[in-house]
Design a protein around this motif. Structure first.
Motif, mmCIF file in Angstrom:
data_model
loop_
_atom_site.group_PDB
_atom_site.id
_atom_site.type_symbol
_atom_site.label_atom_id
_atom_site.label_comp_id
_atom_site.label_asym_id
_atom_site.label_seq_id
_atom_site.Cartn_x
_atom_site.Cartn_y
_atom_site.Cartn_z
ATOM 1 N N ASN A 74 -37.309 13.911 17.583
ATOM 2 C CA ASN A 74 -38.583 13.197 17.580
ATOM 3 C C ASN A 74 -39.677 14.164 18.060
ATOM 4 O O ASN A 74 -40.025 14.181 19.245
ATOM 5 C CB ASN A 74 -38.491 11.957 18.482
ATOM 6 N N GLY A 127 -47.105 18.643 8.696
ATOM 7 C CA GLY A 127 -46.486 17.329 8.594
ATOM 8 C C GLY A 127 -45.219 17.310 9.440
ATOM 9 O O GLY A 127 -44.546 18.325 9.579
ATOM 10 N N LEU A 128 -44.877 16.156 9.993
ATOM 11 C CA LEU A 128 -43.706 16.057 10.875
ATOM 12 C C LEU A 128 -42.521 15.346 10.227
ATOM 13 O O LEU A 128 -41.394 15.467 10.705
ATOM 14 C CB LEU A 128 -44.084 15.326 12.171
ATOM 15 N N GLU A 129 -42.763 14.617 9.151
ATOM 16 C CA GLU A 129 -41.712 13.789 8.557
ATOM 17 C C GLU A 129 -40.485 14.610 8.168
ATOM 18 O O GLU A 129 -39.355 14.258 8.497
ATOM 19 C CB GLU A 129 -42.275 13.058 7.334
ATOM 20 N N GLY A 130 -40.702 15.730 7.470
ATOM 21 C CA GLY A 130 -39.579 16.551 7.004
ATOM 22 C C GLY A 130 -38.765 17.136 8.147
ATOM 23 O O GLY A 130 -37.536 17.086 8.138
ATOM 24 N N ALA A 151 -42.887 14.242 17.261
ATOM 25 C CA ALA A 151 -44.109 13.524 17.644
ATOM 26 C C ALA A 151 -43.997 13.033 19.086
ATOM 27 O O ALA A 151 -44.959 13.153 19.864
ATOM 28 C CB ALA A 151 -44.362 12.357 16.694
ATOM 29 N N TYR A 202 -41.028 24.025 14.565
ATOM 30 C CA TYR A 202 -42.143 23.448 15.296
ATOM 31 C C TYR A 202 -42.120 24.003 16.706
ATOM 32 O O TYR A 202 -41.077 24.009 17.369
ATOM 33 C CB TYR A 202 -42.086 21.910 15.306
ATOM 34 N N GLU A 260 -38.617 16.149 11.300
ATOM 35 C CA GLU A 260 -37.936 15.115 12.094
ATOM 36 C C GLU A 260 -36.693 14.617 11.367
ATOM 37 O O GLU A 260 -35.648 14.415 11.979
ATOM 38 C CB GLU A 260 -38.903 13.966 12.421
ATOM 39 N N LYS A 261 -36.805 14.442 10.046
ATOM 40 C CA LYS A 261 -35.669 13.990 9.243
ATOM 41 C C LYS A 261 -34.546 15.036 9.273
ATOM 42 O O LYS A 261 -33.382 14.703 9.468
ATOM 43 C CB LYS A 261 -36.151 13.746 7.810
#
Length: 180
Positions: A166, A155-158, A168, A81, A160-161
């Protein structure tokens, strides 16, 4: 010298002669539908029959990006990102048995370091595009990574995990600083 390579590619419809695509890209090659996301319209073309399926499953006027298949990256890739040319988080995506490594298709994620090469790529792509917030996908190559694609709404979920960062929150901080 660039920090990444670009796979050979052709833009066209499924009306392009199969033999001319193979002549330029080799076999197998990848077909990417231009309107898709989450790996839905990405197909591996292994032979003439799988190429002809494109005409059966999609309108023949549909545009495709036909791309050289990078075998070193089969079932795995990198997503990082970038915020205004700074790589803030990175992950490796790993598929179980599919050449595509999309999280939406069940790929797992694991942390991957933000290397100096990744930082250089983030800065280069920002310089070329001026896009503030994006996900950049790279394929593994023998000597250097291959540029795969830019995602303007990743998508940010993957990530960030996988990274524990963080992303976002960093986006919001960046936007807030524009107004202060």
């Amino acid at each position: 010298s660039k920090a990444f390579l670009i796979p050979k590619y052709l833009l066209g419809t499924s009306r392009l002669p199969f033999s001319s695509i193979v002549e330029q890209l080799g076999l197998p090659f990848v077909g990417k539908g231009l309107e898709s996301s989450m790996g839905e319209e990405i197909v591996c073309i292994r032979d003439k029959a799988s190429y002809e399926e494109l005409s059966l499953n999609y309108p023949s006027s549909k545009e495709w990006l036909f791309e050289e298949f990078i075998s070193e990256s089969y079932g795995r890739d990198l997503r990082f990102y970038s915020i205004r040319g700074e790589a803030v988080a990175c992950m490796q995506r790993i598929s179980q048995g599919d050449f595509r490594a999309n999280v939406a298709l069940g790929a797992s994620v694991e942390p991957y370091p933000v290397t100096s090469g990744i930082r250089t790529i983030a800065a280069d792509i920002y310089e070329q595009t001026g896009l503030d917030f994006l996900g950049i996908d790279l394929l593994f190559g023998r000597e250097k990574p291959y540029f795969c694609e830019i995602n303007v709404m990743p998508g940010l979920e993957g990530i960030e995990k996988a990274s524990g960062i963080n992303v976002a929150g960093k986006i919001i901080e960046t936007i807030q600083s524009d107004f202060t």
